[in-house]
Enzyme design. Structure first.
Site, short mmCIF file in Angstrom:
data_model
loop_
_atom_site.label_atom_id
_atom_site.label_comp_id
_atom_site.label_asym_id
_atom_site.label_seq_id
_atom_site.Cartn_x
_atom_site.Cartn_y
_atom_site.Cartn_z
CE LYS A 53 -57.45 30.66 -26.65
NZ LYS A 53 -57.70 30.04 -28.12
CG ASP A 70 -57.16 24.70 -27.75
OD1 ASP A 70 -57.30 24.19 -26.94
OD2 ASP A 70 -57.51 25.52 -28.54
CE LYS A 78 -56.50 23.14 -30.89
NZ LYS A 78 -57.91 23.28 -31.48
CG ASP A 137 -54.82 29.06 -28.25
OD1 ASP A 137 -54.85 29.48 -29.31
OD2 ASP A 137 -55.73 28.24 -27.21
CG ASP A 190 -60.67 22.98 -29.95
OD1 ASP A 190 -59.76 23.64 -29.52
OD2 ASP A 190 -60.72 22.42 -31.71
CD GLU A 198 -58.98 27.13 -26.00
OE1 GLU A 198 -60.31 25.70 -27.17
OE2 GLU A 198 -58.82 27.41 -26.52
NE ARG A 201 -65.39 30.86 -29.44
CZ ARG A 201 -65.85 30.78 -30.30
NH1 ARG A 201 -67.19 30.50 -30.95
NH2 ARG A 201 -65.14 30.59 -31.56
#
Ligand code: BES
Ligand code: ZN
Ligand code: ZN
Length: 492
Positions: A257, A262, A269, A280, A339, A341, A343
């Protein structure tokens, strides 16, 4: 810097020796003077030296030269040499005016192979702990960047050099991972990230970068949707290492990933600690660092790294909660929370890796869920897998290098929680808790052909404000040594 010789240097600031638990020092090779050995042994019977708690003790040989004594347990299996190396660095860092150090290693009562492994691992730990990321500091650089020159004195020079080189390749991989994770998000955007990856081609790695136009053609709408609200282009980078004798061997696949920042997207967030979301992309950085290590040490294996590089931002064009996208696999996804994201990024990358490379296994790494930090904190990464054998191997490798993982379950009842009413799957569950497990269930849906697969949720492991044994605080590089060990022990 480290060099290898067979005699003491006359102008070193310190000599470091290693003594087993018996606390009686003998120099079988006759490198040290009788006088010095006597001094060492009389120091070893003093109360300071006998205090079991202290692993590293020291006395002054002269007013210009110190002697460090590193106490070692008798059984090699009962400790990690890297960690002793890390602690040795911390110890030296506190002392001023120490630049040149002789490490005299032959006197330990280990057989030759163990001795050589011990010291190259010791040096790896020392080097890992000495990492600094100070390129954005304009003052005080010198102080932070203390350089120690090691001379290793041994009669096993050639063997040690070879082992040292192996461990240095691992260090280089870990350092690349840490550098990438440490870069601020205004610098390391997806485009810049692809440029950093392309630099690895000079090591013999084959790099392919798929840009947005290509990703659109391929139908990677799950990945593309995440980057839709960002000014920065989205990419998928593929890094290949073909080191196996037969080029036809199925590769090992590592998927990461790479969310360069993010914000959460429209499911924004909160401001507090949002800055941490620069890490991230930590999963992808482990994949990139690992591939560098494999190339540097010329691993006899075929491996492929696939990383999704994207920025999750809110803007007028951003993905909305409620949007439905068609993934590369053909499955449709209802995006209930922008959020969740990671996956969405991995879904397309996993299916692509499986379909294109038909790998022996796929291991993905991601800073995927806050829930894994609630469950395991900063001690263990979460391990999820559809395959017990692969899982056991990962667990064993994690024990070998002390990068700890803990397996959590997958089960059809968790899987049901992400069935969507109007699409094939939804990207979060509203009931049932178990946020890290349902995230893993989501990923599993994109392994189409039952390829052995494991997922490591490293949200609690990629970055730590605290210093630890092998890192000074900040980006840890967790996962590079673990996966390198897995490859070396089972696949070369
Ligand atoms: N990148 C985060 C997960 C994360 C949280 C990593 C804290 C490191 C530290 C991920 O994209 C995320 O935001 N996950 C959500 C999922 C939720 C919306 C189902 C989370 O964990 O809160
Ligand atoms: Zn997120
Ligand atoms: Zn994320």
């Amino acid at each position: 810097m480290t060099t290898f010789t067979s005699s003491l240097s006359p102008d070193s600031d310190a000599l470091a020796i290693f003594v087993s638990e018996k606390l009686q020092y003998k120099d079988k090779k006759g490198i040290l003077s009788k006088n010095l050995i006597q001094k060492i042994n009389s120091f070893l019977v003093t109360s300071k030296a006998k205090n079991k708690e202290d692993e590293i003790i020291s006395f002054d040989i002269t007013d210009k030269q110190k002697c460090f004594i590193v106490k070692i347990k008798n059984k090699y299996e009962s400790f990690f040499p890297e960690e002793i190396g890390g602690r040795f660095f911390s110890h030296l860092k506190k002392m001023k005016d120490l630049n040149k150090i002789d490490l005299y290693i032959d006197s330990l009562n280990f057989d030759k192979q163990i001795l050589v492994s011990f010291f190259s691992e010791f040096c790896l730990g020392f080097n890992l702990k000495s990492y600094t990321f100070n390129k954005y500091k304009t003052t005080n650089k010198e102080k932070i960047n203390k350089k120690i020159i090691f001379k290793i004195i041994t009669s096993h020079k050639e063997k040690l050099k070879k082992e040292y080189k192996y461990h240095d390749a691992i260090k280089e991989g870990v350092f690349l991972t840490r550098d990438l994770v440490s870069e601020p998000p205004n610098i390391l955007n997806p485009k810049k990230y692809t440029e950093e990856i392309k630099k690895l081609s000079k090591l013999g790695l084959k790099i392919e970068i798929l840009n947005e136009a290509k990703l659109k053609k391929l139908g990677m709408n799950s990945l593309l949707g995440v980057g839709q609200g960002s000014e920065n282009e989205t990419f998928l980078a593929v890094i290949r290492w073909n080191g196996a004798k037969s080029n036809f061997g199925k590769p090992l696949a590592f998927v990461g990933k790479g969310v360069c920042f993010d914000t959460g997207g429209i499911s924004l967030k909160p401001a507090r600690f949002m800055e941490e979301m620069k890490y991230d992309m930590g999963g992808s950085a482990v994949v990139v660092g690992l591939m560098k290590s494999l190339a540097l040490r010329k691993a006899k294996v075929n491996a492929v790294g696939v990383v999704g590089l994207v920025e999750n931002m809110p803007d007028g064009n951003a993905q909305r909660p409620g949007d439905i996208v068609k993934s590369y696999s053909g499955k449709t996804i209802e995006v209930l929370n922008t959020d969740a994201e990671g996956r969405l990024v991995l879904a397309d990358a996993l299916t692509y890796a499986e379909e294109k490379f038909k790998p022996q296994f796929i291991i993905d790494l991601a800073t995927l869920t806050g829930a894994i930090i609630m469950a395991l904190g900063e001690e263990y990464a979460g391990l999820f897998s559809n395959n017990d054998e692969l899982s056991k191997k990962i667990f064993k490798a994690s024990e070998n290098v002390n990068e700890k993982v803990w397996r959590l379950p997958l089960h059809k009842n968790y899987d049901k929680l992400i069935d969507s009413t109007i699409a094939d799957v939804q990207n979060i569950n509203y009931a049932g808790g178990a946020g890290s497990i349902t995230a893993a269930q989501f990923l599993q849906r994109f392994i189409i052909n039952k390829t052995p697969w494991a997922h490591l949720d490293i949200a609690g492991m990629a970055f730590s404000k605290k210093a630890a044994n092998l890192n000074p605080g900040g980006a840890t590089g967790f996962g590079v040594r673990l996966l390198n060990n897995l490859i070396k022990e089972y696949y070369e």
